[in-house]
Motif scaffolding. Structure first.
Motif, short mmCIF file in Angstrom:
data_model
loop_
_atom_site.label_atom_id
_atom_site.label_comp_id
_atom_site.label_asym_id
_atom_site.label_seq_id
_atom_site.Cartn_x
_atom_site.Cartn_y
_atom_site.Cartn_z
N THR A 316 0.81 -1.22 0.00
CA THR A 316 0.00 0.00 0.00
C THR A 316 0.84 1.27 0.00
O THR A 316 0.28 2.38 -0.10
CB THR A 316 -0.93 0.02 1.23
N ARG A 318 2.46 2.49 -2.26
CA ARG A 318 2.38 3.20 -3.53
C ARG A 318 1.00 3.83 -3.78
O ARG A 318 0.79 4.46 -4.81
CB ARG A 318 2.73 2.27 -4.70
N LEU A 319 0.08 3.68 -2.83
CA LEU A 319 -1.25 4.27 -2.98
C LEU A 319 -1.23 5.74 -2.60
O LEU A 319 -0.52 6.15 -1.67
CB LEU A 319 -2.27 3.54 -2.11
N ALA A 358 -9.90 1.17 -9.83
CA ALA A 358 -8.44 1.22 -9.89
C ALA A 358 -7.83 0.31 -8.83
O ALA A 358 -6.82 -0.37 -9.08
CB ALA A 358 -7.96 2.66 -9.70
N ASP A 362 -5.37 -2.91 -9.49
CA ASP A 362 -4.07 -3.02 -8.83
C ASP A 362 -3.99 -4.17 -7.82
O ASP A 362 -2.95 -4.37 -7.18
CB ASP A 362 -3.73 -1.71 -8.11
#
Length: 379
Positions: A316, A318-319, A358, A362
Motif C-alpha cells: 500500500t 504506492r497508494l 483502480a 491493482d
C-alpha cells in the motif's frame, strides 16, 4: 626550539598540577610551554598558578615518565604535534569563553596505540553508560558500537565495566577503531578485569588515552575530569544506560555544555538503569535513538543518510492518500457498498466510485455480489 623541548616541558607541566588546572593552562597559553615550565620551576608565576603547582613543583620526573611510558608502549602527544585533535578540542576553548567551568583543554595527552589521535577523533561517537549495566544495556551498547564501526565511525568510551566495555568489545568485533579515555595513567592496569581488553584495543588499531602521567592511580574525581575529554573528542555522545546520578550523565551534560550532540537509548520503564536516559529524553537534553542510522542522522556532520532501503515495503505504500483511505475502509470478510465505503473513508461518493475500479485493477479490492471487499492477499 626542538620538539623534544616541547614534549619535555609539557610532560613536566602535566605532572606538577592536577588536571584540569585552568590557571596553569592559561599561563602556558600566554607564555608557551617551554617558558612556562621554566617559570613554574622557579616559582615565578601568578598566585593562582603557584597555588595549583605548589605541592608538586619540585616533581621533575620527566625522564622517569618517558621511560615508564615507553615501557607501556605509550607516547606523549602535544598540541604542537600533527596528530593533535585540535578541531574537536576547540570546543573546550569556545565553551570556556561562554563561562563553562569544566571546559579546560588538556596540556598534553599520553597515548598508547598506533592510530593517530586526531584521525580517530575526526568522526567519532562516544558510547557511555552504567557500570552496573543490565544484559539489555550491554547488548544494545555492543550492537550500536558494532554498527557504527561497520560504517567507519570510531567509538570512544571509558574502559569501565558494563556499557563502556561492551562498546569497546562491539567495536573490536567489527574490526573498528575504538579509543579508551582513562581516569588514571595508561600503565595503571585499571580496571584489572579489563587489562586484556585494553591490550586488545592497542593491538587492534585503537588507542588508550590519558592526561595523567605514568603511574597515576585511579581516583573518583579523575574519572569526572576525564569525562570532559570523552565529550570533547567526539562529535556526539550516546548514553545507553544510566542511573539518575552517574558518570555517564555527567559526560552527557558536559557534551551538551560543549555544544555537542547528546543521544540516549530508551529502556524498560521499570529499569533503574534507564532512569537517567529517560530523564535526559524527557527534559529535551538528549535525542531518543534506537538504531545506528538514527545515531548517524542525529550527529549529522558525517553526511551519512539514513538507510531506508532495508526497510520492509508494504504494497500500500504506492497508494495515494485518497486511495489509501478507500482501501482502509474495505472490510476483509464482508462486502461493503460504495456509500458505506465513502462514509467510512470520509470521502465523496463520486471519488470512491472512481477509486474502487483502480484498486481492483491493482489487486487491492475485489468486487462481490453485494459490493466491495479487501483482497485477502493484502489483508
Amino acid at each position: 626550539m626542538s620538539v623534544d623541548e616541547l614534549h619535555r616541558a609539557r610532560a613536566y607541566l602535566l605532572r606538577v598540577a592536577e588536571p584540569p588546572a585552568p590557571a596553569l593552562v592559561a599561563f602556558v597559553a600566554q607564555h608557551g610551554p617551554v617558558k612556562a615550565a621554566k617559570l613554574v620551576r622557579q616559582g615565578d608565576c601568578p598566585a593562582e598558578v603557584l597555588k595549583a603547582t605548589e605541592a608538586r613543583r619540585g616533581y621533575d620526573l620527566v625522564d622517569q615518565d618517558f621511560a615508564r611510558a615507553a615501557a607501556a608502549g605509550a607516547r606523549l602527544v602535544v598540541p604542537e604535534d600533527d596528530e593533535w585533535p585540535a578541531w574537536p578540542l576547540l570546543t573546550l576553548d569556545l565553551a570556556a569563553r561562554r563561562g563553562v567551568a569544566e571546559a579546560v583543554p588538556p596540556l598534553a595527552l599520553w597515548v598508547a596505540g598506533d592510530v593517530a589521535l586526531g584521525t580517530a577523533a575526526d568522526r567519532a561517537v562516544a558510547v557511555v553508560g552504567a557500570r552496573a549495566a543490565t544484559p539489555y544495556g550491554e547488548n544494545h551498547a555492543a550492537e550500536m558500537s558494532y554498527g557504527l564501526a561497520t560504517r567507519g565511525v570510531p567509538v570512544f568510551s571509558g574502559l569501565a565495566y558494563g556499557i563502556d566495555g561492551a562498546a569497546h568489545r562491539g567495536t573490536l568485533a567489527a574490526d573498528g577503531v575504538t579509543v579508551a579515555v582513562l581516569g588514571c595513567a595508561v600503565d595503571a592496569g585499571y580496571p584489572s578485569g579489563h587489562v586484556g581488553l585494553l591490550n586488545r584495543i592497542v593491538r587492534n588499531g585503537g588507542a588508550v588515552v590519558s592526561e595523567y602521567p605514568p603511574g597515576t592511580p585511579p581516583a573518583r574525581h579523575r574519572f569526572l575530569v576525564r569525562n570532559r575529554l570523552i565529550a570533547a573528542l567526539t562529535e556526539g555522545t550516546l548514553v545507553v544506560e544510566a542511573g539518575r546520578r552517574s558518570g555517564a550523565r555527567n559526560t552527557a551534560s558536559t557534551a551538551g555544555a560543549l555544544g555537542k550532540v547528546v543521544m540516549a537509548v530508551p529502556g524498560p520503564i521499570s529499569s533503574a538503569m534507564s532512569v537517567g536516559c529517560h530523564d535526559l529524553i524527557r527534559d529535551a537534553r538528549a535525542t531518543l535513538v534506537s538504531t545506528v542510522d538514527q545515531v548517524l542522522e542525529t550527529v549529522g556532520r558525517f553526511g551519512i543518510a539514513e538507510d531506508t532501503s532495508a526497510r520492509p515495503k508494504r504494497p500500500t505504500d504506492r497508494l495515494g492518500p485518497d486511495a489509501l483511505r478507500a482501501y482502509e475502509a474495505l472490510a476483509v470478510r464482508a462486502d461493503r457498498s460504495d456509500a458505506e465505503i465513502a462514509a467510512e473513508a470520509g470521502l465523496p461518493l463520486r471519488t470512491v466510485r472512481s477509486l474502487l475500479p483502480a484498486l481492483e485493477i491493482d489487486g487491492f479490492a475485489v468486487r462481490g455480489e453485494a459490493g466491495w471487499r479487501r483482497r485477502k492477499e493484502n489483508a
